[in-house]
Every structure is written in C-alpha cells, then in structure tokens.
Motif scaffolding. Structure first.
Motif, PDB file in Angstrom:
ATOM      1  N   GLU A  82      -8.130  13.858  30.412  1.00 39.38           N
ATOM      2  CA  GLU A  82      -7.887  12.407  30.381  1.00 39.38           C
ATOM      3  C   GLU A  82      -8.099  11.789  31.770  1.00 39.38           C
ATOM      4  OE1 GLU A  82      -7.315   8.709  29.011  1.00 39.38           O
ATOM      5  OE2 GLU A  82      -7.467  10.499  27.783  1.00 39.38           O
ATOM      6  N   LYS A  83      -7.573  12.432  32.788  1.00 37.98           N
ATOM      7  CA  LYS A  83      -7.755  11.929  34.157  1.00 37.98           C
ATOM      8  C   LYS A  83      -9.218  11.985  34.560  1.00 37.98           C
ATOM      9  CE  LYS A  83      -3.184  12.944  36.003  1.00 37.98           C
ATOM     10  NZ  LYS A  83      -2.440  13.747  36.985  1.00 37.98           N
ATOM     11  N   ARG A  84      -9.916  13.048  34.164  1.00 38.87           N
ATOM     12  CA  ARG A  84     -11.340  13.189  34.489  1.00 38.87           C
ATOM     13  C   ARG A  84     -12.142  12.058  33.869  1.00 38.87           C
ATOM     14  NH1 ARG A  84     -13.901  18.019  31.833  1.00 38.87           N
ATOM     15  NH2 ARG A  84     -12.030  18.976  32.638  1.00 38.87           N
ATOM     16  N   LYS A  85     -11.830  11.711  32.622  1.00 37.06           N
ATOM     17  CA  LYS A  85     -12.541  10.635  31.933  1.00 37.06           C
ATOM     18  C   LYS A  85     -12.322   9.294  32.649  1.00 37.06           C
ATOM     19  CE  LYS A  85     -12.837   8.439  27.406  1.00 37.06           C
ATOM     20  NZ  LYS A  85     -12.257   8.376  26.070  1.00 37.06           N
ATOM     21  N   ARG A  86     -11.069   9.006  32.995  1.00 38.62           N
ATOM     22  CA  ARG A  86     -10.773   7.752  33.696  1.00 38.62           C
ATOM     23  C   ARG A  86     -11.437   7.702  35.069  1.00 38.62           C
ATOM     24  NH1 ARG A  86      -4.650   6.980  33.992  1.00 38.62           N
ATOM     25  NH2 ARG A  86      -4.698   9.224  34.074  1.00 38.62           N
ATOM     26  N   LEU A  87     -11.417   8.820  35.758  1.00 39.23           N
ATOM     27  CA  LEU A  87     -12.012   8.903  37.084  1.00 39.23           C
ATOM     28  C   LEU A  87     -13.526   8.724  37.018  1.00 39.23           C
ATOM     29  CD1 LEU A  87     -11.296   9.380  40.025  1.00 39.23           C
ATOM     30  CD2 LEU A  87     -11.666  11.806  39.639  1.00 39.23           C
ATOM     31  N   ASN A  88     -14.149   9.285  36.012  1.00 36.61           N
ATOM     32  CA  ASN A  88     -15.584   9.143  35.813  1.00 36.61           C
ATOM     33  C   ASN A  88     -15.961   7.665  35.661  1.00 36.61           C
ATOM     34  OD1 ASN A  88     -18.261   9.644  35.284  1.00 36.61           O
ATOM     35  ND2 ASN A  88     -17.927  10.444  33.239  1.00 36.61           N
ATOM     36  N   VAL A  89     -15.238   6.954  34.828  1.00 38.78           N
ATOM     37  CA  VAL A  89     -15.493   5.521  34.634  1.00 38.78           C
ATOM     38  C   VAL A  89     -15.250   4.755  35.931  1.00 38.78           C
ATOM     39  CG1 VAL A  89     -14.721   3.435  33.435  1.00 38.78           C
ATOM     40  CG2 VAL A  89     -15.008   5.575  32.164  1.00 38.78           C
ATOM     41  N   HIS A  90     -14.148   5.049  36.587  1.00 38.01           N
ATOM     42  CA  HIS A  90     -13.804   4.347  37.826  1.00 38.01           C
ATOM     43  C   HIS A  90     -14.892   4.522  38.881  1.00 38.01           C
ATOM     44  CE1 HIS A  90     -11.561   3.010  41.345  1.00 38.01           C
ATOM     45  NE2 HIS A  90     -12.017   4.104  41.928  1.00 38.01           N
ATOM     46  N   GLU A  91     -15.326   5.744  39.107  1.00 43.13           N
ATOM     47  CA  GLU A  91     -16.324   6.012  40.141  1.00 43.13           C
ATOM     48  C   GLU A  91     -17.664   5.358  39.807  1.00 43.13           C
ATOM     49  OE1 GLU A  91     -16.054   7.315  43.186  1.00 43.13           O
ATOM     50  OE2 GLU A  91     -13.910   7.578  42.858  1.00 43.13           O
TER      51      GLU A  91
END
Length: 78
Positions: free
Chosen positions: A61-70
């Motif tokens: 879940e954190k990886r998915k959010r981080l991917n979008v953010h970056e």
C-alpha cells in the motif's frame, strides 16, 4: 484567451529506476529523487533514480502511494 495548463504539456519524462536502500543509508528520508540537486549530490543519486527506504518498499500500500507521489512530483518539477 487560452489559459495555461500544465496537465496538457507534452514532455519526455525519464523512466524511473527504483533503488531500495536501508534506513541507515536513507537516514530520515522516505524517498529521494534526482531533482533536488543538493541531496542528489550528497547521496549520489543519478538522473532517473528514485531511492526508497526498504521498510516502505516492502509494504504494497505504501509502495503504491509512493509511486503515485513520485510520478506527480517529477511531472510537476520537470
């Protein structure tokens, strides 16, 4: 009168290379990219790289959010 919209700009965004680093290397940062010159120089981040802390990368879940953010951050800064 046509209003400027950065969503319609067409530019080539480099392919992101994700590098997973331990907390010892990342210090207090969760993710770092090459667009911040001082930090990129300090950490040795090359163009197109995004460094991510290992504990965040392991959580889907954190990886998915981080991917979008970056991706959004890089798109806005280029």
């Amino acid at each position: 009168m046509k209003l400027f919209s950065f969503f319609k700009r067409k530019r080539k965004i480099p392919k992101i290379k994700w590098k997973v680093k331990p907390k010892k290397v990342m210090k207090d940062y969760i993710a770092l990219n090459w667009l911040e010159p001082e930090l990129a120089k300090e950490f040795g981040i090359k163009k197109g790289e995004v460094w991510v802390r290992k504990d965040w990368w392991q959580d889907p879940e954190k990886r998915k959010r981080l991917n979008v953010h970056e991706k959004v951050e890089i798109n806005l800064r280029l």
